[in-house]
Motif scaffolding. Structure first.
Motif, PDB file in Angstrom:
ATOM      1  N   VAL A 144     -11.783  -5.695  -0.390  1.00  0.00           N
ATOM      2  CA  VAL A 144     -11.853  -4.726  -1.480  1.00  0.00           C
ATOM      3  C   VAL A 144     -12.321  -5.473  -2.722  1.00  0.00           C
ATOM      4  O   VAL A 144     -12.265  -6.709  -2.768  1.00  0.00           O
ATOM      5  N   HIS A 145     -12.759  -4.745  -3.733  1.00  0.00           N
ATOM      6  CA  HIS A 145     -13.314  -5.436  -4.896  1.00  0.00           C
ATOM      7  C   HIS A 145     -12.269  -6.129  -5.751  1.00  0.00           C
ATOM      8  O   HIS A 145     -12.414  -7.315  -6.072  1.00  0.00           O
ATOM      9  N   SER A 146     -11.194  -5.403  -6.143  1.00  0.00           N
ATOM     10  CA  SER A 146     -10.334  -5.955  -7.188  1.00  0.00           C
ATOM     11  C   SER A 146      -8.879  -6.155  -6.807  1.00  0.00           C
ATOM     12  O   SER A 146      -8.080  -6.552  -7.648  1.00  0.00           O
ATOM     13  N   GLY A 147      -8.530  -5.860  -5.566  1.00  0.00           N
ATOM     14  CA  GLY A 147      -7.123  -5.892  -5.191  1.00  0.00           C
ATOM     15  C   GLY A 147      -6.611  -4.479  -5.011  1.00  0.00           C
ATOM     16  O   GLY A 147      -7.390  -3.515  -4.961  1.00  0.00           O
ATOM     17  N   LEU A 148      -5.300  -4.324  -4.927  1.00  0.00           N
ATOM     18  CA  LEU A 148      -4.679  -3.034  -4.644  1.00  0.00           C
ATOM     19  C   LEU A 148      -3.727  -2.669  -5.774  1.00  0.00           C
ATOM     20  O   LEU A 148      -2.585  -3.135  -5.824  1.00  0.00           O
ATOM     21  N   GLY A 149      -4.208  -1.828  -6.694  1.00  0.00           N
ATOM     22  CA  GLY A 149      -3.388  -1.439  -7.831  1.00  0.00           C
ATOM     23  C   GLY A 149      -2.250  -0.524  -7.432  1.00  0.00           C
ATOM     24  O   GLY A 149      -2.369   0.263  -6.492  1.00  0.00           O
ATOM     25  N   ASN A 150      -1.134  -0.632  -8.145  1.00  0.00           N
ATOM     26  CA  ASN A 150       0.053   0.185  -7.854  1.00  0.00           C
ATOM     27  C   ASN A 150       0.409   0.102  -6.372  1.00  0.00           C
ATOM     28  O   ASN A 150       0.657   1.110  -5.705  1.00  0.00           O
ATOM     29  N   PHE A 151       0.453  -1.124  -5.878  1.00  0.00           N
ATOM     30  CA  PHE A 151       0.639  -1.341  -4.446  1.00  0.00           C
ATOM     31  C   PHE A 151       2.011  -0.903  -3.969  1.00  0.00           C
ATOM     32  O   PHE A 151       3.025  -1.072  -4.641  1.00  0.00           O
ATOM     33  N   SER A 152       2.019  -0.337  -2.761  1.00  0.00           N
ATOM     34  CA  SER A 152       3.248  -0.044  -2.037  1.00  0.00           C
ATOM     35  C   SER A 152       3.005  -0.314  -0.562  1.00  0.00           C
ATOM     36  O   SER A 152       1.958   0.063  -0.021  1.00  0.00           O
ATOM     37  N   GLU A 153       3.943  -0.963   0.081  1.00  0.00           N
ATOM     38  CA  GLU A 153       3.826  -1.268   1.506  1.00  0.00           C
ATOM     39  C   GLU A 153       3.666   0.007   2.341  1.00  0.00           C
ATOM     40  O   GLU A 153       3.046  -0.011   3.410  1.00  0.00           O
ATOM     41  N   ASP A 154       4.183   1.109   1.835  1.00  0.00           N
ATOM     42  CA  ASP A 154       4.136   2.376   2.564  1.00  0.00           C
ATOM     43  C   ASP A 154       2.908   3.215   2.220  1.00  0.00           C
ATOM     44  O   ASP A 154       2.747   4.324   2.739  1.00  0.00           O
ATOM     45  N   LYS A 155       2.054   2.708   1.365  1.00  0.00           N
ATOM     46  CA  LYS A 155       0.882   3.454   0.905  1.00  0.00           C
ATOM     47  C   LYS A 155      -0.317   3.110   1.763  1.00  0.00           C
ATOM     48  O   LYS A 155      -0.668   1.945   1.926  1.00  0.00           O
ATOM     49  N   ASP A 156      -0.950   4.121   2.346  1.00  0.00           N
ATOM     50  CA  ASP A 156      -2.141   3.903   3.162  1.00  0.00           C
ATOM     51  C   ASP A 156      -3.337   3.568   2.275  1.00  0.00           C
ATOM     52  O   ASP A 156      -3.434   4.048   1.132  1.00  0.00           O
ATOM     53  N   LEU A 157      -4.267   2.794   2.803  1.00  0.00           N
ATOM     54  CA  LEU A 157      -5.440   2.409   2.027  1.00  0.00           C
ATOM     55  C   LEU A 157      -6.210   3.613   1.516  1.00  0.00           C
ATOM     56  O   LEU A 157      -6.711   3.621   0.396  1.00  0.00           O
ATOM     57  N   GLU A 158      -6.295   4.648   2.330  1.00  0.00           N
ATOM     58  CA  GLU A 158      -7.059   5.828   1.948  1.00  0.00           C
ATOM     59  C   GLU A 158      -6.423   6.580   0.785  1.00  0.00           C
ATOM     60  O   GLU A 158      -7.066   7.445   0.163  1.00  0.00           O
ATOM     61  N   ASP A 159      -5.185   6.236   0.457  1.00  0.00           N
ATOM     62  CA  ASP A 159      -4.491   6.923  -0.629  1.00  0.00           C
ATOM     63  C   ASP A 159      -4.675   6.237  -1.987  1.00  0.00           C
ATOM     64  O   ASP A 159      -4.212   6.759  -3.008  1.00  0.00           O
ATOM     65  N   TYR A 160      -5.321   5.078  -2.012  1.00  0.00           N
ATOM     66  CA  TYR A 160      -5.578   4.406  -3.284  1.00  0.00           C
ATOM     67  C   TYR A 160      -6.729   5.090  -4.009  1.00  0.00           C
ATOM     68  O   TYR A 160      -7.711   5.508  -3.398  1.00  0.00           O
ATOM     69  N   PRO A 170      -4.784  -8.319 -10.695  1.00  0.00           N
ATOM     70  CA  PRO A 170      -3.520  -8.748 -10.073  1.00  0.00           C
ATOM     71  C   PRO A 170      -2.848  -9.887 -10.842  1.00  0.00           C
ATOM     72  O   PRO A 170      -3.500 -10.667 -11.541  1.00  0.00           O
ATOM     73  N   LYS A 171      -1.553  -9.968 -10.687  1.00  0.00           N
ATOM     74  CA  LYS A 171      -0.794 -11.129 -11.147  1.00  0.00           C
ATOM     75  C   LYS A 171      -0.585 -12.052  -9.960  1.00  0.00           C
ATOM     76  O   LYS A 171      -0.540 -11.620  -8.813  1.00  0.00           O
ATOM     77  N   ILE A 172      -0.414 -13.328 -10.242  1.00  0.00           N
ATOM     78  CA  ILE A 172      -0.279 -14.319  -9.175  1.00  0.00           C
ATOM     79  C   ILE A 172       0.959 -14.036  -8.316  1.00  0.00           C
ATOM     80  O   ILE A 172       1.018 -14.434  -7.143  1.00  0.00           O
ATOM     81  N   THR A 173       1.909 -13.313  -8.862  1.00  0.00           N
ATOM     82  CA  THR A 173       3.147 -13.010  -8.131  1.00  0.00           C
ATOM     83  C   THR A 173       3.051 -11.741  -7.287  1.00  0.00           C
ATOM     84  O   THR A 173       3.989 -11.430  -6.541  1.00  0.00           O
ATOM     85  N   ASP A 174       1.939 -11.009  -7.410  1.00  0.00           N
ATOM     86  CA  ASP A 174       1.797  -9.773  -6.637  1.00  0.00           C
ATOM     87  C   ASP A 174       1.763 -10.065  -5.143  1.00  0.00           C
ATOM     88  O   ASP A 174       1.224 -11.094  -4.710  1.00  0.00           O
ATOM     89  N   GLU A 175       2.311  -9.162  -4.360  1.00  0.00           N
ATOM     90  CA  GLU A 175       2.266  -9.266  -2.906  1.00  0.00           C
ATOM     91  C   GLU A 175       1.700  -7.977  -2.333  1.00  0.00           C
ATOM     92  O   GLU A 175       2.003  -6.884  -2.819  1.00  0.00           O
ATOM     93  N   TYR A 176       0.886  -8.124  -1.280  1.00  0.00           N
ATOM     94  CA  TYR A 176       0.282  -6.970  -0.627  1.00  0.00           C
ATOM     95  C   TYR A 176       0.809  -6.850   0.802  1.00  0.00           C
ATOM     96  O   TYR A 176       1.879  -7.374   1.112  1.00  0.00           O
ATOM     97  N   TYR A 177       0.056  -6.177   1.665  1.00  0.00           N
ATOM     98  CA  TYR A 177       0.512  -5.948   3.039  1.00  0.00           C
ATOM     99  C   TYR A 177       0.828  -7.282   3.730  1.00  0.00           C
ATOM    100  O   TYR A 177       0.012  -8.212   3.713  1.00  0.00           O
ATOM    101  N   ARG A 178       1.975  -7.344   4.368  1.00  0.00           N
ATOM    102  CA  ARG A 178       2.413  -8.595   4.988  1.00  0.00           C
ATOM    103  C   ARG A 178       1.740  -8.865   6.331  1.00  0.00           C
ATOM    104  O   ARG A 178       1.761  -9.995   6.812  1.00  0.00           O
TER     105      ARG A 178
END
Length: 232
Positions: A144-160, A170-178
């Protein structure tokens, strides 16, 4: 082999070709460009856009700068000397904002093309995806271009939203899909601190590969199969 690169921002096309040659990139490989081919330098990336039109094994993922270019496509509807007199205040504001982001060089180069070539480029950009999911060597990647804003583990990619995919910082402390490695650009790695200048930023769940080519740095081409980096 699968390669990724990001944020070329008008990087000289001939140097881009040399970088691909250095990596041994061939018709058997695939390259994803993670947005922002255009703006800021040289011809604004127009030569690279024209090259992209004919590449079956190269895919551009939409970046915020391509989105801004599309938002200014009205300037190509009819090239006129009195264009400013026909624009609304809203359109003038959009153009001025794009100019502050380095879009003037891209618009200038686009105006030199014939109408058909301009339209081909705009149509190509309108068809660009906002993200891609793929498996390389048994590992899952999200591009993706810039990361995943307002990320949630339960949020599908198509919902961004498009804003969450192309304008996120992003901040260096941000975490995305594990269960996946998210790879993006947009934020020059040096923005995370001097220790990250000219280096890919790697965390447990994401990687930032924007080396700051828009600001005169050299981009990095990353091969996902073995994480080998290529630079000029």
């Amino acid at each position: 082999m699968t390669y990724v690169i990001s944020d070329l921002h008008g990087y000289p096309h001939e140097r881009f070709m040399k970088l691909l040659e250095k990596a041994g990139f061939s018709d058997r490989d695939f390259l994803y460009i993670l947005g922002d081919v255009v703006d800021r330098n040289g011809d604004g990336g127009v030569e690279t856009l024209r090259w992209l039109l004919y590449q079956d094994n190269v895919q551009l993922i939409l970046g915020n700068h391509e989105a801004m270019l599309l938002s200014c496509s009205f300037v190509f509807d009819e090239i006129r000397e009195d264009l400013e007199e026909t624009l609304t205040a809203e359109k003038i504001g959009i153009l001025q904002t794009y100019g502050t982001k380095g879009g003037d060089v891209t618009l200038k180069a686009m105006r030199k093309l014939n109408k058909e070539s301009r339209q081909d480029i705009l149509d190509y950009l309108r068809d660009c995806s906002l993200y891609e999911e793929l498996s390389v060597g048994g590992k899952r990647f999200i591009l993706v271009h810039s990361g995943l804003g307002n990320f949630s583990e339960d949020k599908d990619l198509e919902d961004y939203t498009i804003e969450e995919l192309i304008w996120t910082w992003p901040k260096i402390t941000d975490e995305y899909y594990r269960d996946a490695m998210t790879v993006f650009g947009h934020t020059p790695t040096m923005a995370f601190g001097e220790d990250h200048r000219d280096r890919i930023v790697r965390t447990a769940t994401w990687m930032d590969i924007d080396m700051g080519a828009g600001f005169g740095r050299e981009p990095v081409l990353l091969r996902l199969d073995d994480m080998k980096e290529f630079r000029l």
